[in-house]
Structures are given as C-alpha cells and as structure tokens.
Scaffold this active site. Structure first.
Site, PDB file in Angstrom:
ATOM      1  N   SER A   1       9.120 -22.924   5.123  1.00 27.42           N
ATOM      2  CA  SER A   1       8.116 -23.782   4.502  1.00 27.42           C
ATOM      3  C   SER A   1       7.995 -25.011   5.389  1.00 27.42           C
ATOM      4  O   SER A   1       9.002 -25.686   5.631  1.00 27.42           O
ATOM      5  CB  SER A   1       8.568 -24.161   3.099  1.00 27.42           C
ATOM      6  OG  SER A   1       7.522 -24.804   2.409  1.00 27.42           O
ATOM      7  N   GLU A   2       6.798 -25.300   5.893  1.00 26.64           N
ATOM      8  CA  GLU A   2       6.672 -26.300   6.960  1.00 26.64           C
ATOM      9  C   GLU A   2       7.013 -27.728   6.539  1.00 26.64           C
ATOM     10  O   GLU A   2       7.156 -28.599   7.374  1.00 26.64           O
ATOM     11  CB  GLU A   2       5.294 -26.236   7.626  1.00 26.64           C
ATOM     12  CG  GLU A   2       4.110 -26.482   6.730  1.00 26.64           C
ATOM     13  CD  GLU A   2       3.481 -25.202   6.214  1.00 26.64           C
ATOM     14  OE1 GLU A   2       4.221 -24.203   6.027  1.00 26.64           O
ATOM     15  OE2 GLU A   2       2.264 -25.205   5.974  1.00 26.64           O
TER      16      GLU A   2
END
Lengths: 233, 210
Positions: free
Chosen positions: B44-45
């Site tokens: 998840s960035e």
C-alpha cells in the site's frame, strides 16, 4: 535548547503570511490537527501548502480553505473535498498536481540538499510539460526540482524532549520527509517522553531536524473510511 | 457481474511469493477474493507492505489505513515505512505486479486514468509512479463505457498517466498483451466471440488466442 512549547497557538505565533508550509499526513491519517487548527485560529493567509492531500471539507487542511487562507497547493490527490474543488474551479486557489512518488522524492531531495533529480514518472504526460529531459541508457527521463519549505508541520506518535521522534503504523507516511525539508519544523506528538526513554535504534527522525514540539490538543483521531469485517470465532 | 468476471480473471495474475500493488477502486476488490492463506505481500503506497483483511470492529486502528484510506490490518511479516521509501520501492522496480484501473487504454499501451478535463480532477496519486516502476503493469477495466463506446482506442483522448506502459489489459470481454508487434488479443471471455471483441474495440489488434 528548549524545544517543548506549551501550546500549538504559541508554537505557530510567529508564522508569517505567505510562507511555504509542508504538512505530513495521508488522508486524515497522521495529520497535525492541533497545529492546523492553531493556524486557522491565527488566520495566517496566502499560504503555499505542500501536502499529499488537502484534508476533507471539515478536517485537516480542509479547514484552512474555509477562510481562504491557502493560495497554492502542491498535492498528489485532492478528491473527497467539495470546497477545494469549488475554489479550484473558481480560480481562487492554484494547484500543482504532482505524482505521489515524485512529490515524496522532491521533498526528500529538498531535505537532503539535492537540487534536482531525473525520473521516468510523468514522461509523455501533462506532468512533463516545461520540464527539461535527458536520456540515460536509451531511456527518456524528466528533471524534477527539490521542494523545501519555510515551515513543516509533523504529526508523530512519540517524541523525547530533545526532538527524536517515532511514528506509528501508516500514520508515518510523509511526516518523516517533511520534517527534514523546512527551515522551522514543528512536531505535534501524542506522547512526550524524557530523553533516553526512546531506544536510539528505533528512532525514525533524529532530533537535528526538529525545532519545536507540542503535545497534541486533539488526541481523538479521525477515520475517513471505516471498513470492517465480521468477527469470526 | 462484469466486474466480478474482471476481478476473477485479474486474480490469476497474482502468483505465490509475489509483491503486488493493487490500485484504488476495482483493483482493491481483488484483495477480497484472494484466499486468506495465499502467499502474497500486498503493498500500500501510503507505507505498508503486507496488507491484511479489513479489521473487525474491535481491531479498528485509526493509524492503519490503505491507500484508499480504508481501515485495514497488517498481516504477519508486514512492515511500515515512509512515503519516500514506499516510492523508492515502487520506482526502483521491486514490485512484481501493479494492477490498476483505467479510463482509456490505447493500442500502443498508453494509459489514461487520472482526470477528465473540465469534469473531474482528483489527482494521479501514485499511478504515474506505478506504471513506470512495477515490473509488470496490468490494467483492468470494463471494455466499453456506459454509452457502449470502446474504452480501448487507437490513441487516448484523455490526459495520459503513462505512455507505452501497459503490459496486459483485462476487460469483461477479453485479455490483451502489449508487445513490440502491437496489441495482441490472447483470450476471449467465455460466452463471447472474437467478432464481439472486434465490434466493441476501436483499437487495432492482432489475434493470438492460445
């Protein structure tokens, strides 16, 4: 070297109109709510804000839009904020949309004394317009400039009184990098501890980057999208 | 129904042992159909490697969200990091597969998925970084828009997210690969024919059904 201030209001009292303000947070996670609230109360205007998002209509940086305190925003994502969209369409606010990785790296570079770098991100898109390009090993890259600020607002979990700070889970996000890239870095923490209480091996941002510390006046954190599953036994 | 079909097909792109980034929107739903014991680390960035399932009511933690700002959990072996580290991971070519949503894809593999001029400006988030950084870029989208028009075009009409960046496109009708020779039709969905695909695709493609 006393860095602990008694309130958010006191810690932001000397921030002038027109400053470039770097703000940590992703959505409403890891946002410096008390510092933003203090700037709202103080009424500081013509802010140039650098932050991944701009809050929602009622929370985070979104509240500064209510009194038109922001002139310019550099962000990667501005959805979920009607007032922002309206001010953007009216031309009341200028926005530079920056790919999230480019935004993070531009701030990191700013803090690390690197004036510019090259990246493939944005090549052949509107993001590349007006930027110098170069070829390396047969591939085209665009040049991106570093970002620095006058003031950074950081939200952390714990700090010691010297300014060593630690974050919790995904509330870390942009906070450690904005802490490095401004002349004046103010950190809002959930818990302030004595020097020596934090394990030196576990510190995320060393004290050299931190100028002022306040204990949060808004300990209740907000959730933008509550998603849950049924508990199973 | 069409979404379900796209998601089921996209699931096959994820192999055991991979590090995968799922974009916001339809790609996020792939996580819900992954078997819970499947050996994959989802990135998840916003700074998490190892996204777990949604929390139960008691597990909800305001400090633990995904890039879509939904509350999530972290699976065993997960790690948290800052945004610069997260995108160094993405831009440095360490993510095996990125699965992204699309508004338009061109026959040369250009992708548009971040704005409609005059209508919608939300921002590109991490999409422009992912299309250049991930080892394999998969786009999933409905084959036609709500007016029945092809979303796969000779060239994109919307502002681009990236040029020549898509490796594979999965729609409710077909799967295409983007190669040196051009866009190649490699699969047609059950219940459809190559003629259906041709009729609903503005872009030129080569057929190579295996």
């Amino acid at each position: 070297m006393e860095k602990v201030w008694e309130s958010a209001q006191a810690a932001v009292a000397d921030i002038q109109d027109g400053v470039t303000l770097l703000v940590g947070g992703f959505g409403l996670s890891g946002i410096p709510t008390s510092l933003i609230q203090a700037l709202y109360t103080k009424g500081t205007k013509h802010l140039r804000v650098v932050s991944n998002n701009c809050g929602t209509d009622t929370a985070g940086l979104g509240i500064l839009l209510e009194r038109r305190q922001i002139d310019h925003v550099s962000a990667s994502y501005v959805g979920e904020n009607k007032r922002f969209e309206q001010q953007l369409l009216n031309g009341d606010i200028e926005v530079e949309l920056i790919p999230q990785g480019t935004l993070a790296e531009r701030i990191r570079a700013g803090g690390a004394g690197i004036p510019a770098f090259y990246t493939a991100t944005g090549v052949g898109t509107p993001v590349a317009e007006g930027k110098p390009t170069a070829e390396f090993d047969g591939k085209t890259y665009i040049q991106e400039r570093a970002i620095t600020g006058d003031v950074a607002f950081v939200k952390a979990w714990k700090a010691d009184k010297m300014g060593n700070i630690v974050f919790r889970k995904t509330a870390r996000n942009f906070n450690p990098i904005v802490a490095t890239a401004a002349t004046l870095t103010i950190v809002e923490v959930e818990e302030l501890v004595e020097v020596g209480e934090l394990d030196a091996d576990h510190i995320h941002v060393p004290s050299i980057y931190v100028n002022r510390i306040i204990v949060t006046e808004h300990p209740d954190k907000q959730i933008e999208r509550l998603t849950t599953r049924e508990a199973t036994i | 129904m069409t979404r379900e079909r796209i998601i089921q097909r996209a699931l096959q792109e994820i192999q055991p042992g991979m590090y995968v980034n799922l974009g916001i929107g339809m790609p996020t739903l792939i996580a819900n159909v992954l078997p819970h014991d499947f050996d994959v680390m989802l990135q998840s960035e916003n700074g998490l490697l190892g996204i777990g399932p949604y929390p139960t009511h008691d597990e909800v933690d305001e400090d633990l969200i995904n890039a879509g700002k939904e509350t999530v959990t972290a699976k065993q072996g997960a790690a948290f990091f800052d945004s610069a580290t997260s995108f160094a991971m993405i831009r440095g070519g360490h993510i095996d597969v990125a699965i992204l949503g699309g508004m338009e894809v061109s026959q040369t593999g250009d992708l548009a998925n971040w704005m409609i001029p005059g209508k919608m400006v939300k921002g590109m988030g991490g999409a422009m970084d992912l299309v250049h950084g991930a080892k394999h870029v998969v786009v999933i989208m409905e084959h036609v828009n709500k007016h029945g028009e092809s979303k796969i075009k000779p060239s994109c009409t919307l502002p681009l997210t990236g040029k020549r960046v898509v490796n594979r496109l999965i729609t409710d009708l077909a799967v295409f690969d983007f190669t040196e020779e051009g866009m190649v039709l490699i699969e047609v969905a059950n219940g459809h024919t190559i003629e259906d695909v041709r009729a609903k695709t503005d872009a030129a493609f080569i057929e190579r059904i295996t």
